[in-house]
Each structure stands twice: as structure tokens, then as C-alpha cells.
Design a protein around this motif. Structure first.
Motif, PDB file in Angstrom:
ATOM      1  N   VAL A  11      -7.189  -6.238   0.974  1.00  0.00           N
ATOM      2  CA  VAL A  11      -8.393  -5.409   0.943  1.00  0.00           C
ATOM      3  C   VAL A  11      -8.207  -4.098   1.711  1.00  0.00           C
ATOM      4  O   VAL A  11      -8.735  -3.048   1.303  1.00  0.00           O
ATOM      5  CB  VAL A  11      -9.612  -6.205   1.485  1.00  0.00           C
ATOM      6  N   GLY A  66       0.812  -1.214   0.000  1.00  0.00           N
ATOM      7  CA  GLY A  66       0.000   0.000   0.000  1.00  0.00           C
ATOM      8  C   GLY A  66       0.844   1.261   0.000  1.00  0.00           C
ATOM      9  O   GLY A  66       0.533   2.229  -0.690  1.00  0.00           O
ATOM     10  N   ASP A 119     -12.562  -5.383  -9.397  1.00  0.00           N
ATOM     11  CA  ASP A 119     -13.610  -5.626  -8.411  1.00  0.00           C
ATOM     12  C   ASP A 119     -14.834  -4.773  -8.743  1.00  0.00           C
ATOM     13  O   ASP A 119     -14.824  -3.548  -8.585  1.00  0.00           O
ATOM     14  CB  ASP A 119     -13.072  -5.279  -7.010  1.00  0.00           C
ATOM     15  N   LEU A 128      -7.997   3.600  -2.857  1.00  0.00           N
ATOM     16  CA  LEU A 128      -9.204   4.135  -3.491  1.00  0.00           C
ATOM     17  C   LEU A 128      -9.760   5.331  -2.714  1.00  0.00           C
ATOM     18  O   LEU A 128     -10.260   6.288  -3.315  1.00  0.00           O
ATOM     19  CB  LEU A 128     -10.260   3.037  -3.621  1.00  0.00           C
ATOM     20  N   LEU A 158      -2.806  -5.863  -3.931  1.00  0.00           N
ATOM     21  CA  LEU A 158      -2.975  -5.299  -2.597  1.00  0.00           C
ATOM     22  C   LEU A 158      -4.058  -6.056  -1.827  1.00  0.00           C
ATOM     23  O   LEU A 158      -5.045  -6.506  -2.416  1.00  0.00           O
ATOM     24  CB  LEU A 158      -3.379  -3.824  -2.686  1.00  0.00           C
ATOM     25  N   GLU A 198      -5.389  -0.560 -13.005  1.00  0.00           N
ATOM     26  CA  GLU A 198      -5.513  -1.509 -11.899  1.00  0.00           C
ATOM     27  C   GLU A 198      -4.650  -1.109 -10.698  1.00  0.00           C
ATOM     28  O   GLU A 198      -3.744  -1.845 -10.292  1.00  0.00           O
ATOM     29  CB  GLU A 198      -5.159  -2.921 -12.382  1.00  0.00           C
ATOM     30  N   GLN A 224       2.332   1.790  -3.493  1.00  0.00           N
ATOM     31  CA  GLN A 224       1.366   2.323  -4.448  1.00  0.00           C
ATOM     32  C   GLN A 224       1.102   3.801  -4.189  1.00  0.00           C
ATOM     33  O   GLN A 224       0.959   4.592  -5.127  1.00  0.00           O
ATOM     34  CB  GLN A 224       0.061   1.522  -4.371  1.00  0.00           C
ATOM     35  N   THR A 247      -5.151  -1.225  -7.631  1.00  0.00           N
ATOM     36  CA  THR A 247      -5.285  -2.049  -6.425  1.00  0.00           C
ATOM     37  C   THR A 247      -4.770  -3.469  -6.610  1.00  0.00           C
ATOM     38  O   THR A 247      -4.879  -4.293  -5.700  1.00  0.00           O
ATOM     39  CB  THR A 247      -6.758  -2.110  -5.982  1.00  0.00           C
ATOM     40  N   THR A 248      -4.185  -3.774  -7.776  1.00  0.00           N
ATOM     41  CA  THR A 248      -3.686  -5.125  -8.034  1.00  0.00           C
ATOM     42  C   THR A 248      -2.609  -5.504  -7.021  1.00  0.00           C
ATOM     43  O   THR A 248      -1.744  -4.693  -6.696  1.00  0.00           O
ATOM     44  CB  THR A 248      -3.111  -5.217  -9.458  1.00  0.00           C
ATOM     45  N   HIS A 280      -5.438  -2.286   1.992  1.00  0.00           N
ATOM     46  CA  HIS A 280      -4.672  -1.351   1.171  1.00  0.00           C
ATOM     47  C   HIS A 280      -5.442  -0.945  -0.084  1.00  0.00           C
ATOM     48  O   HIS A 280      -5.249   0.150  -0.610  1.00  0.00           O
ATOM     49  CB  HIS A 280      -3.316  -1.956   0.811  1.00  0.00           C
ATOM     50  N   GLN A 281      -6.314  -1.824  -0.575  1.00  0.00           N
ATOM     51  CA  GLN A 281      -7.166  -1.443  -1.699  1.00  0.00           C
ATOM     52  C   GLN A 281      -8.047  -0.247  -1.321  1.00  0.00           C
ATOM     53  O   GLN A 281      -8.130   0.741  -2.065  1.00  0.00           O
ATOM     54  CB  GLN A 281      -8.051  -2.624  -2.113  1.00  0.00           C
ATOM     55  N   LEU A 286     -10.500  -1.210 -12.944  1.00  0.00           N
ATOM     56  CA  LEU A 286     -10.651  -2.000 -11.723  1.00  0.00           C
ATOM     57  C   LEU A 286     -11.268  -3.353 -12.067  1.00  0.00           C
ATOM     58  O   LEU A 286     -12.119  -3.444 -12.957  1.00  0.00           O
ATOM     59  CB  LEU A 286     -11.544  -1.284 -10.709  1.00  0.00           C
TER      60      LEU A 286
END
Length: 280
Positions: free
Chosen positions: A172, A143, A199, A179, A170, A165, A146, A167-168, A174-175, A197
Motif C-alpha cells: 500500500v 516501488g 482498487d 499514484l 505493490l 494496473e 515501477q 500498482t499491481t 508503494h501504491q 486500477l
């Protein structure tokens, strides 16, 4: 008002056609998310919007001007892109990385300036990376790494940011961290953000505008609550699902039906009404 537009865009890899006569408009000052199954062309479209790929036909227009007619450094002052899985040279510190974002503003006549220094400081502060300036990028958590790359992107000072992408790889936590950061940048600084994204539920939660891509064309586009439903999920992802309101945010929430497990009941799940919370 639109910030980026693809007009009659035709793209291909060799003899393989990816897009043919594609038209799409990215709204200014909003978060736009590209969704679709693997290999549908999302990343290709994002790269073409940043002029990293030259179309065989058609044009990309940025604030009313064709990208093909603009100098590379001029584009870099107005539009930035963070590709998927970027890598930094071993031993590069966070501060050195973020300073790379000011490259478009450097020349023989104009060296490092107070404005460059100010933008670097603001970018580090916005991403919460001030305390990590002397740490090497390869020593950061996923995280943090990024956020360091996003800080470099912010240092460019562009109104439009493209992310492939982000959040790739990472977890949840850190996603959500990444975001939330992008959401805050849009809210506070009115940045136009375009990202790919995977998800679908996170895409619905954070996007103002969504573009669903299938087999080289735009299947649907609009606000999440306007286009995300069971029919769209089936058409774009080849997956049966039920789409319900997210109990916290009210945005569409996709519950997939797995093909490897038989449903034991046809009863519809009970939806518990809860107050909709505003996103922070």
C-alpha cells in the motif's frame, strides 16, 4: 476537449467478441481510471487505445486524427503506454532503461541529442530516480522499479500516458507513492493519464473521470462522485456495499458487504464529519 476517443469500436479475440460498437471519450489533461471486474475488457480497451490491438470495426482517434493512419513512431511521440508487469533484460541499469524512452526520436540522420539527454534527466528527477541511475532494474524494490518504468515512459515526452494496473504487486505504501507521482505529473505538467486500477477507493481518490466497464460495454462514466454508488458497485462488481464520503478527501469510499459473513446489525455506520484535505 478530448484527447482519445474510441468510435464504434469492435474488438474480439478470435471468435470471442470483447467490445461491440463501443464509444468512449477520454478528457484531455485529466486522470481517467478504467474500473470493472476481472475479464471485463479494461486492459483490452487500454491496449486498443494505444493501437496495440487492431479493431475489427471502428476507430481510435487521437487529438482529431485516426491512429490507424499515423506512423508508429509518430504515435510513440504523442502517446505512451506502460503495460502490466513489464520486464527488463537482466543487468539493465535504470539509466539504460530510461534512455529507451527516446527510441522514437532516433534515426540514421538523428542520433542521440542534447534534447534526448535533457528529457532523460528531467524524467529521472520527476520520478525521484536520479540516485539510482547505475543500479540494475532487477535490484530495485517494487516501488522503485515501477518509478523507473514510469521514468522511461516520461522520457518519451508524450502528452498522453496509458498505464495498465501500475500498482499491481505493490504494497500500500508503494501504491500511494506511484499514484501520488502520477497525480503530480497531471497537476504540474497537464499530462493526460489513463490507467486501469483494481482498487475502487484509490480510483475514486485519484481520478477526475472514471469509466466503469462491464461485459464489453461502458456501464457508466463521469466524475467519481457522479457515478460511484451502491447500485453501480452491485451492477459492475456483483457486490453489495455502502458508499460513504472518504473522511479525508471527500471522494466516494466503498465499504463492501462480504457474502461469507452475516451482518450482526442493520444499523448504519456513524459518519464522523472531518475537514476535507486537499490532495498533495
Amino acid at each position: 476537449m478530448h484527447t482519445l476517443e474510441a468510435k464504434n469500436l469492435c474488438l474480439s479475440y478470435g471468435a470471442t467478441s470483447i467490445f461491440k460498437d463501443l464509444n468512449v471519450a477520454i478528457p484531455k489533461g485529466k486522470i481517467t481510471v478504467l474500473i470493472g471486474s476481472n475479464g471485463c475488457g479494461k486492459s483490452t480497451l487500454l491496449r486498443s487505445l494505444a493501437r496495440l490491438m487492431n479493431p475489427q470495426k471502428g476507430s481510435i482517434v487521437l487529438d482529431g486524427q485516426e491512429l490507424a493512419k499515423l506512423p508508429t513512431k509518430e504515435i510513440a511521440k504523442r502517446l505512451s503506454i506502460l503495460p502490466q508487469g513489464p520486464t527488463a533484460p537482466e543487468g539493465l541499469t535504470v539509466l539504460q532503461l530510461v534512455k529507451q524512452g527516446r527510441y522514437p526520436y532516433q534515426s540514421w540522420l538523428q542520433q542521440w541529442s542534447e534534447e534526448d539527454e535533457r528529457m532523460v534527466r528531467l524524467s529521472l528527477k520527476a520520478t525521484g530516480m536520479e540516485e539510482f541511475t547505475e543500479r540494475t532494474v532487477d535490484a530495485l524494490s517494487g516501488g522503485q522499479r515501477q518509478r523507473a518504468w514510469i521514468a522511461m515512459t516520461l522520457a518519451q515526452g508524450t502528452e498522453t500516458i496509458l498505464l495498465d494496473e501500475p500498482t499491481t504487486y505493490l504494497d500500500v505504501t508503494h501504491q500511494i507513492e506511484v499514484l501520488d507521482l502520477l497525480y503530480e505529473l497531471n497537476e504540474k505538467e497537464n499530462r493526460s493519464i489513463v490507467m486501469v486500477l483494481h482498487d475502487i477507493n484509490l480510483a475514486c481518490r485519484y481520478a477526475h473521470h472514471m469509466v466503469a466497464v462491464k461485459e464489453g460495454h461502458i456501464w457508466a462514466e463521469g466524475a467519481p462522485e457522479e457515478i460511484v454508488n451502491a447500485d453501480m458497485i452491485r451492477a459492475v462488481f456483483d457486490m453489495d456495499s455502502q458508499v460513504l464520503p472518504d473522511p479525508f478527501y471527500g471522494t466516494p469510499m466503498c465499504i463492501p458487504f462480504g457474502k461469507g459473513r452475516t451482518l450482526t446489525s442493520a444499523k448504519q455506520p456513524e459518519v464522523v464529519e472531518q475537514p476535507i484535505l486537499q490532495q498533495v
